[in-house]
Design a protein around this motif. Structure first.
Motif, PDB file in Angstrom:
ATOM      1  N   LYS A  59       0.806  -1.219   0.000  1.00 64.19           N
ATOM      2  CA  LYS A  59       0.000   0.000   0.000  1.00 64.19           C
ATOM      3  C   LYS A  59       0.846   1.280   0.000  1.00 64.19           C
ATOM      4  CE  LYS A  59      -4.165  -1.840   2.215  1.00 64.19           C
ATOM      5  NZ  LYS A  59      -5.118  -1.682   3.338  1.00 64.19           N
ATOM      6  N   VAL A  60       2.154   1.150   0.088  1.00 68.46           N
ATOM      7  CA  VAL A  60       3.009   2.334   0.047  1.00 68.46           C
ATOM      8  C   VAL A  60       2.959   2.926  -1.358  1.00 68.46           C
ATOM      9  CG1 VAL A  60       5.362   3.191   0.244  1.00 68.46           C
ATOM     10  CG2 VAL A  60       4.519   1.502   1.876  1.00 68.46           C
ATOM     11  N   ASP A  61       2.614   4.198  -1.435  1.00 70.18           N
ATOM     12  CA  ASP A  61       2.439   4.866  -2.731  1.00 70.18           C
ATOM     13  C   ASP A  61       3.715   5.628  -3.093  1.00 70.18           C
ATOM     14  OD1 ASP A  61       1.665   6.243  -4.966  1.00 70.18           O
ATOM     15  OD2 ASP A  61       0.071   7.395  -3.998  1.00 70.18           O
ATOM     16  N   PRO A  62       4.408   5.256  -4.178  1.00 70.14           N
ATOM     17  CA  PRO A  62       5.647   5.949  -4.542  1.00 70.14           C
ATOM     18  C   PRO A  62       5.432   7.372  -5.032  1.00 70.14           C
ATOM     19  CG  PRO A  62       5.037   4.363  -6.234  1.00 70.14           C
ATOM     20  CD  PRO A  62       4.093   4.141  -5.095  1.00 70.14           C
ATOM     21  N   GLN A  63       4.184   7.815  -5.129  1.00 73.65           N
ATOM     22  CA  GLN A  63       3.900   9.195  -5.516  1.00 73.65           C
ATOM     23  C   GLN A  63       3.636  10.099  -4.308  1.00 73.65           C
ATOM     24  OE1 GLN A  63       4.188  10.119  -8.756  1.00 73.65           O
ATOM     25  NE2 GLN A  63       4.781   7.981  -9.105  1.00 73.65           N
ATOM     26  N   THR A  64       3.018   9.557  -3.261  1.00 72.78           N
ATOM     27  CA  THR A  64       2.586  10.397  -2.137  1.00 72.78           C
ATOM     28  C   THR A  64       3.222  10.043  -0.796  1.00 72.78           C
ATOM     29  OG1 THR A  64       0.670   8.994  -1.617  1.00 72.78           O
ATOM     30  CG2 THR A  64       0.360  10.735  -3.269  1.00 72.78           C
ATOM     31  N   ALA A  65       3.909   8.919  -0.677  1.00 72.19           N
ATOM     32  CA  ALA A  65       4.525   8.524   0.594  1.00 72.19           C
ATOM     33  C   ALA A  65       5.403   9.660   1.120  1.00 72.19           C
ATOM     34  CB  ALA A  65       5.353   7.261   0.412  1.00 72.19           C
ATOM     35  N   SER A  66       5.349   9.888   2.444  1.00 71.27           N
ATOM     36  CA  SER A  66       6.067  11.003   3.052  1.00 71.27           C
ATOM     37  C   SER A  66       6.785  10.541   4.322  1.00 71.27           C
ATOM     38  CB  SER A  66       5.101  12.143   3.399  1.00 71.27           C
ATOM     39  OG  SER A  66       4.404  12.590   2.247  1.00 71.27           O
ATOM     40  N   LEU A  67       8.077  10.866   4.406  1.00 69.80           N
ATOM     41  CA  LEU A  67       8.894  10.556   5.576  1.00 69.80           C
ATOM     42  C   LEU A  67       9.400  11.874   6.150  1.00 69.80           C
ATOM     43  CD1 LEU A  67      10.394   8.488   7.374  1.00 69.80           C
ATOM     44  CD2 LEU A  67      12.213   8.447   5.658  1.00 69.80           C
ATOM     45  N   ILE A  68       9.116  12.110   7.426  1.00 75.16           N
ATOM     46  CA  ILE A  68       9.430  13.392   8.058  1.00 75.16           C
ATOM     47  C   ILE A  68      10.251  13.131   9.308  1.00 75.16           C
ATOM     48  CG2 ILE A  68       8.468  15.491   9.055  1.00 75.16           C
ATOM     49  CD1 ILE A  68       6.055  13.362   7.163  1.00 75.16           C
ATOM     50  N   VAL A  69      11.363  13.875   9.483  1.00 77.89           N
ATOM     51  CA  VAL A  69      12.220  13.698  10.651  1.00 77.89           C
ATOM     52  C   VAL A  69      12.553  15.063  11.253  1.00 77.89           C
ATOM     53  CG1 VAL A  69      14.292  13.615   9.192  1.00 77.89           C
ATOM     54  CG2 VAL A  69      14.389  12.732  11.538  1.00 77.89           C
ATOM     55  N   LEU A  70      12.446  15.161  12.578  1.00 71.45           N
ATOM     56  CA  LEU A  70      12.871  16.346  13.310  1.00 71.45           C
ATOM     57  C   LEU A  70      14.372  16.247  13.549  1.00 71.45           C
ATOM     58  CD1 LEU A  70      12.295  18.918  14.998  1.00 71.45           C
ATOM     59  CD2 LEU A  70      11.881  17.399  16.951  1.00 71.45           C
ATOM     60  N   ARG A  71      15.123  17.261  13.117  1.00 72.34           N
ATOM     61  CA  ARG A  71      16.577  17.233  13.271  1.00 72.34           C
ATOM     62  C   ARG A  71      17.036  18.029  14.498  1.00 72.34           C
ATOM     63  NH1 ARG A  71      18.074  13.277  11.358  1.00 72.34           N
ATOM     64  NH2 ARG A  71      19.566  13.737  12.985  1.00 72.34           N
TER      65      ARG A  71
END
Length: 469
Positions: free
Chosen positions: A302-314
């Protein structure tokens, strides 16, 4: 009072003035342009960073040195100061990665002592950190008394600007469109960036935009970004920034006046509220690539290569120095909000309509994926075959107004070089974690080969669901 020298004030801003911009905006653009010119050589970039540190603006100093390293990845002096600043912002994972890139070049003993103290590295932890006579001498700008130059303009009212900032560093092929349907033009250093301009980067290409409030946006390769909202009130020391990242990778550092404002970044699958922080994002195929390097993160069908988003606080983290406030991000998707307060923690949204995952510690492997796309690496640690024969020196690029052509090995967008460091989490740095960092860089061709971490990248499992919220 905003300050600038008469010599720098004589510089002209590259690009036509917009009649919709208030006079105050034009004055602020002139100041920003002067800062970009001032940071175009190694020595002046270090001096500007030292001045920012003296004014207790560590994030601003990080932006200045990042800008210089985009166009001159070879400067070990700038890179070690950048690594120390990241560690002082309590982003130890990023700082240690930068140290690993320069470790085999060797440091003089005083600089090695500073690096080990600020980044909490011991000699036994990192035997590759060479020291001794004949090594690269590093200058200590932390306690230097840099004179601030005089005469300038104060802005006293909120600005809703047509022009929001300026291209402060450009590497390789970057295009700028005035609107989503407008003709694309090659981006230039010191070119004004306006509301609703669309930025598109090609492979192995990077753009840094510095906004009027001194927030910075570093756009990685194969990316597409728009600035949608910008309101700036220097008198109240606040601003509001809104951007949209459609694909690719992005690093956002809040400017000093932006830390009390309402800042946000939208992706196709999530909305990220930012409160005084450094944050990195990957969207689409880049999110999938980096996600595969995160142990335990299920990358199902179900992972969408168009909309998948990974967010990290640095960062900045709770141990950040000089009064830098800790960063916070709120990630909202499918009606659910996840708040992150610790640097190095991340969330993943696998597709449009999915809720954010539970927060997880970003591994060194996954961080290496971001590093490969958003940062540079000196060629002294990279195979010669990957260096450009037409690479310009900083002096050739300074004040030219042309696109810089530095082609460091970072920014390829592959993320593959991070696989070897999957075991390290950034929470501590024993010899195994350092070996993992060096292994990640070696796997990407960024340093000489060394042992890698023991964890392999997570495989795509077509029948498994995405990571549960």
């Amino acid at each position: 009072m905003l300050l600038i020298s008469g010599q720098l004030a004589a510089q002209t801003v590259e690009g036509a003035a917009d009649p919709q911009d208030a006079p105050e905006v034009q004055a602020e653009l002139l100041l920003l342009d002067a800062e970009i010119v001032e940071s175009s050589t190694e020595g002046t970039a270090l001096q500007l960073a030292a001045k920012q540190i003296e004014s207790k603006d560590l994030s601003g100093a990080a932006t200045t040195l990042e800008r210089y390293l985009i166009t001159d990845p070879e400067s070990l002096v700038v890179r070690v100061e950048y690594a120390i600043i990241l560690c002082r912002l309590d982003d130890l994972q990023a700082g240690r990665f930068e140290v690993a890139k320069i470790a085999e070049n060797g440091l003089d003993q005083p600089t090695a002592n500073r690096v080990q103290a600020e980044c909490q590295i011991t000699a036994s932890d990192m035997p590759a950190l060479k020291t001794g006579e004949g090594r690269v001498p590093m200058r200590n700008f932390r306690n230097r008394n840099i004179a601030i130059l005089v005469s300038g303009t104060m802005i006293t009212s909120p600005l809703t600007a047509q022009t929001v900032g300026m291209n402060s560093a450009v590497r390789n092929n970057v295009e700028l469109q005035q609107t989503a349907t407008g003709a694309a033009q090659k981006a230039r250093i010191r070119q004004p960036v306006k509301m609703r301009n669309v930025v598109t980067t090609a492979a192995a290409s990077t753009l840094q935009i510095t906004l009027l409030d001194r927030s910075s946006l570093t756009v990685g390769p194969n990316a597409r970004l728009t600035v949608n909202r910008f309101v700036y009130d220097p008198k109240a020391k606040s601003s509001s920034v809104g951007t949209t990242l459609v694909k690719g990778t992005l690093r956002f550092l809040s400017g000093k006046s932006a830390r009390g404002g309402r800042n946000s970044i939208n992706t196709p699958a999530a909305s990220i509220g930012i409160r005084g922080t450094m944050v990195e994002l990957a969207v689409g195929e880049d999110a999938v690539t980096i996600g595969k390097l995160q142990p335990g993160l299920v990358m199902g069908g179900k992972v969408d290569p168009q909309t998948a988003s990974l967010i990290v606080l640095r960062g900045p983290g709770p141990k950040a120095q000089l009064g830098e406030e800790s960063g916070i991000i709120d990630v909202t998707a499918a009606g659910k909000t996840v708040t992150i307060t610790q640097p190095g923690m991340a969330v993943f949204v696998p597709f449009l309509g999915a809720a954010p995952s539970a927060p997880f510690q970003l591994s060194n492997g996954a961080y290496g994926g971001f590093d490969n796309m958003l940062r540079t690496t000196p060629s002294a640690s990279a195979p010669a075959s990957q260096q450009s024969s037409s690479q310009q020196s900083p002096s050739q690029n300074a004040n030219s107004g042309n696109t810089a052509t530095s082609t460091s090995t970072a920014g390829s967008g592959s993320g593959a070089g991070a696989a070897g460091a999957a075991a390290g989490t950034g929470a501590g740095i024993g010899s195994g974690a350092v070996a993992g960092i060096l292994g990640a860089l070696a796997a990407g061709g960024l340093v000489a080969a060394t042992s890698t971490g023991s964890d392999d990248p997570v495989e795509v499992e077509e029948e498994d669901p995405p990571v549960s919220p």
